[in-house]
Design a protein around this motif. Sequence first.
Motif, PDB file in Angstrom:
ATOM      1  N   GLY A  99       0.831  -1.192   0.000  1.00  0.00           N
ATOM      2  CA  GLY A  99       0.000   0.000   0.000  1.00  0.00           C
ATOM      3  C   GLY A  99       0.861   1.234   0.000  1.00  0.00           C
ATOM      4  O   GLY A  99       1.915   1.271   0.629  1.00  0.00           O
ATOM      5  N   ASP A 100       0.401   2.271  -0.708  1.00  0.00           N
ATOM      6  CA  ASP A 100       1.160   3.512  -0.796  1.00  0.00           C
ATOM      7  C   ASP A 100       0.805   4.489   0.320  1.00  0.00           C
ATOM      8  O   ASP A 100       1.663   5.222   0.799  1.00  0.00           O
ATOM      9  N   ARG A 101      -0.454   4.499   0.723  1.00  0.00           N
ATOM     10  CA  ARG A 101      -0.903   5.443   1.735  1.00  0.00           C
ATOM     11  C   ARG A 101      -1.098   4.741   3.073  1.00  0.00           C
ATOM     12  O   ARG A 101      -1.388   3.528   3.110  1.00  0.00           O
ATOM     13  N   PRO A 102      -0.966   5.484   4.186  1.00  0.00           N
ATOM     14  CA  PRO A 102      -1.176   4.873   5.506  1.00  0.00           C
ATOM     15  C   PRO A 102      -2.515   4.163   5.638  1.00  0.00           C
ATOM     16  O   PRO A 102      -2.591   3.102   6.260  1.00  0.00           O
ATOM     17  N   SER A 103      -3.568   4.702   5.057  1.00  0.00           N
ATOM     18  CA  SER A 103      -4.881   4.060   5.156  1.00  0.00           C
ATOM     19  C   SER A 103      -4.888   2.702   4.455  1.00  0.00           C
ATOM     20  O   SER A 103      -5.517   1.744   4.937  1.00  0.00           O
ATOM     21  N   GLU A 104      -4.184   2.606   3.323  1.00  0.00           N
ATOM     22  CA  GLU A 104      -4.099   1.324   2.609  1.00  0.00           C
ATOM     23  C   GLU A 104      -3.294   0.308   3.410  1.00  0.00           C
ATOM     24  O   GLU A 104      -3.645  -0.877   3.448  1.00  0.00           O
ATOM     25  N   ILE A 105      -2.231   0.776   4.037  1.00  0.00           N
ATOM     26  CA  ILE A 105      -1.422  -0.107   4.866  1.00  0.00           C
ATOM     27  C   ILE A 105      -2.241  -0.623   6.047  1.00  0.00           C
ATOM     28  O   ILE A 105      -2.192  -1.816   6.391  1.00  0.00           O
ATOM     29  N   ALA A 106      -3.000   0.266   6.684  1.00  0.00           N
ATOM     30  CA  ALA A 106      -3.818  -0.147   7.825  1.00  0.00           C
ATOM     31  C   ALA A 106      -4.845  -1.192   7.410  1.00  0.00           C
ATOM     32  O   ALA A 106      -5.060  -2.193   8.115  1.00  0.00           O
ATOM     33  N   ASP A 107      -5.487  -0.988   6.269  1.00  0.00           N
ATOM     34  CA  ASP A 107      -6.490  -1.957   5.796  1.00  0.00           C
ATOM     35  C   ASP A 107      -5.839  -3.309   5.510  1.00  0.00           C
ATOM     36  O   ASP A 107      -6.399  -4.367   5.848  1.00  0.00           O
ATOM     37  N   ALA A 108      -4.665  -3.287   4.879  1.00  0.00           N
ATOM     38  CA  ALA A 108      -3.976  -4.538   4.562  1.00  0.00           C
ATOM     39  C   ALA A 108      -3.545  -5.263   5.834  1.00  0.00           C
ATOM     40  O   ALA A 108      -3.624  -6.499   5.924  1.00  0.00           O
ATOM     41  N   ALA A 109      -3.097  -4.521   6.840  1.00  0.00           N
ATOM     42  CA  ALA A 109      -2.690  -5.137   8.102  1.00  0.00           C
ATOM     43  C   ALA A 109      -3.877  -5.781   8.805  1.00  0.00           C
ATOM     44  O   ALA A 109      -3.751  -6.861   9.407  1.00  0.00           O
ATOM     45  N   LYS A 110      -5.038  -5.147   8.723  1.00  0.00           N
ATOM     46  CA  LYS A 110      -6.235  -5.727   9.344  1.00  0.00           C
ATOM     47  C   LYS A 110      -6.621  -7.043   8.673  1.00  0.00           C
ATOM     48  O   LYS A 110      -7.068  -7.979   9.340  1.00  0.00           O
ATOM     49  N   VAL A 111      -6.458  -7.101   7.356  1.00  0.00           N
ATOM     50  CA  VAL A 111      -6.734  -8.360   6.640  1.00  0.00           C
ATOM     51  C   VAL A 111      -5.823  -9.462   7.160  1.00  0.00           C
ATOM     52  O   VAL A 111      -6.274 -10.593   7.424  1.00  0.00           O
ATOM     53  N   ARG A 112      -4.540  -9.168   7.313  1.00  0.00           N
ATOM     54  CA  ARG A 112      -3.598 -10.175   7.825  1.00  0.00           C
ATOM     55  C   ARG A 112      -3.940 -10.567   9.259  1.00  0.00           C
ATOM     56  O   ARG A 112      -3.836 -11.739   9.629  1.00  0.00           O
ATOM     57  N   ARG A 113      -4.352  -9.598  10.051  1.00  0.00           N
ATOM     58  CA  ARG A 113      -4.745  -9.914  11.420  1.00  0.00           C
ATOM     59  C   ARG A 113      -5.917 -10.888  11.431  1.00  0.00           C
ATOM     60  O   ARG A 113      -5.940 -11.855  12.203  1.00  0.00           O
ATOM     61  N   ASP A 114      -6.893 -10.648  10.549  1.00  0.00           N
ATOM     62  CA  ASP A 114      -8.057 -11.534  10.473  1.00  0.00           C
ATOM     63  C   ASP A 114      -7.687 -12.914   9.943  1.00  0.00           C
ATOM     64  O   ASP A 114      -8.398 -13.897  10.216  1.00  0.00           O
ATOM     65  N   GLN A 115      -6.583 -13.006   9.195  1.00  0.00           N
ATOM     66  CA  GLN A 115      -6.121 -14.310   8.694  1.00  0.00           C
ATOM     67  C   GLN A 115      -5.363 -15.107   9.745  1.00  0.00           C
ATOM     68  O   GLN A 115      -5.035 -16.266   9.506  1.00  0.00           O
ATOM     69  N   GLY A 116      -5.058 -14.486  10.880  1.00  0.00           N
ATOM     70  CA  GLY A 116      -4.380 -15.209  11.947  1.00  0.00           C
ATOM     71  C   GLY A 116      -2.954 -14.788  12.219  1.00  0.00           C
ATOM     72  O   GLY A 116      -2.250 -15.459  12.978  1.00  0.00           O
ATOM     73  N   PHE A 117      -2.508 -13.668  11.620  1.00  0.00           N
ATOM     74  CA  PHE A 117      -1.146 -13.191  11.827  1.00  0.00           C
ATOM     75  C   PHE A 117      -1.093 -12.133  12.924  1.00  0.00           C
ATOM     76  O   PHE A 117      -2.068 -11.413  13.152  1.00  0.00           O
ATOM     77  N   SER A 118       0.048 -12.034  13.565  1.00  0.00           N
ATOM     78  CA  SER A 118       0.298 -10.951  14.523  1.00  0.00           C
ATOM     79  C   SER A 118       1.480 -10.091  14.102  1.00  0.00           C
ATOM     80  O   SER A 118       1.865  -9.178  14.829  1.00  0.00           O
ATOM     81  N   ALA A 119       2.059 -10.380  12.935  1.00  0.00           N
ATOM     82  CA  ALA A 119       3.205  -9.630  12.435  1.00  0.00           C
ATOM     83  C   ALA A 119       3.125  -9.560  10.916  1.00  0.00           C
ATOM     84  O   ALA A 119       2.622 -10.478  10.256  1.00  0.00           O
ATOM     85  N   VAL A 120       3.630  -8.455  10.368  1.00  0.00           N
ATOM     86  CA  VAL A 120       3.644  -8.255   8.920  1.00  0.00           C
ATOM     87  C   VAL A 120       4.989  -7.672   8.506  1.00  0.00           C
ATOM     88  O   VAL A 120       5.744  -7.142   9.329  1.00  0.00           O
ATOM     89  N   LYS A 121       5.261  -7.790   7.213  1.00  0.00           N
ATOM     90  CA  LYS A 121       6.414  -7.127   6.612  1.00  0.00           C
ATOM     91  C   LYS A 121       5.913  -6.255   5.484  1.00  0.00           C
ATOM     92  O   LYS A 121       4.982  -6.623   4.762  1.00  0.00           O
TER      93      LYS A 121
END
Length: 379
Positions: free
Chosen positions: A122-144
Amino acid sequence: MKIGRIETFYVPPRWLFVRVESDDGAVGWGEASLEGHAEAVDGAFEALRDRFIGHDPRRIEDIWQVSYRGGFYRGGPVLMSALAGLEQSLWDLKGKVVGLPAWEMLGGRVRDKIRAYAWIGGDRPSEIADAAKVRRDQGFSAVKMNATAELDWIGTPRLFDEVVKRVEAAQATGMDVGLDFHGRVHRPMAKQLAKVLEPLGLLFIEEPLLSENPDGLRQIAELTSTPIALGERLFSRWDFKPFFEMGAVDIIQPDLSHAGGILECRKIAAMAETYDIAVAPHCPLGPLALASCLQLAACTPNVAIQEMSLGIHYNVGHDLLEFCSDQQVLTPEDGYLRIPQGPGLGITIDEDAVREAHKERHRWRNPVWRHSDGSFAEW
């Protein structure tokens, strides 16, 4: 028991699977994926077939040594990826023959699960936040996430601020964050950015410089307390050795489908352990590569976290799990991946699906990016 057949399969989006079958019908699977160079790795298997058809598949170390040393020219991404895929398939075959996971044959389990992370974009902070929430819902607690696509030789505080805001957006979702520089940032800028990022408490900064510049990496390591990670473009224990000796790295990221396979990466990890260096295997690949990484994590005390590429976005319309018959084995839960308990690599490949997918013979190529001035940008 003798090796009767060695097959390779082009599996979308960009993977190369290996299937080894013994003369009495035992089968093992591995993954020799080298993104964008499947044809080159596939070509390397011609020599492996000539040398190892008729060889005892249980003599894994002997096969590795003959393959690595017997051709005079050795190492590099193509030959080591081919060897890695063959070696993984031999552990899978042997484990199924004797009824044991590869980790059991490599010394036994030191953990029951391993923390996992996934990439977000994601280029913007809002896009990054949305992508991180998707990973959280998939069962992750960390992202790169990528640090930037823009920083070149010189930059401004405004560009630094944008990187910080994107990291903070991911952290605000409750995620721990690793930041991948991808070697895109030249040394003067990498030094400044590493200092700016230090207060954020990142898991690591990855490839702040390319491994081709070890002296520069050592300089950055001396400037920041943030752990420095690298290793996805190193292919053997000999490649890693100088980085251990100069103290330029805190976390190594060997790729088990590029760096000679499971046992070679176990040897690399053992070397790292003597320097108090952690291991976080690189794995933006398919299910067999990930299953191999979990075999390493199971029996290796200094493995700290595992990368995986869950989902169809990262894999260009194909899910990591679509060629597995037992998908739950590779599904994260509460931030962790469980250690597979089945024999060999611990997963079951849908052979019919693989053979059907191979008919298309993908021709995946690395995308090319450019800076705003039109010059080439590192991937």
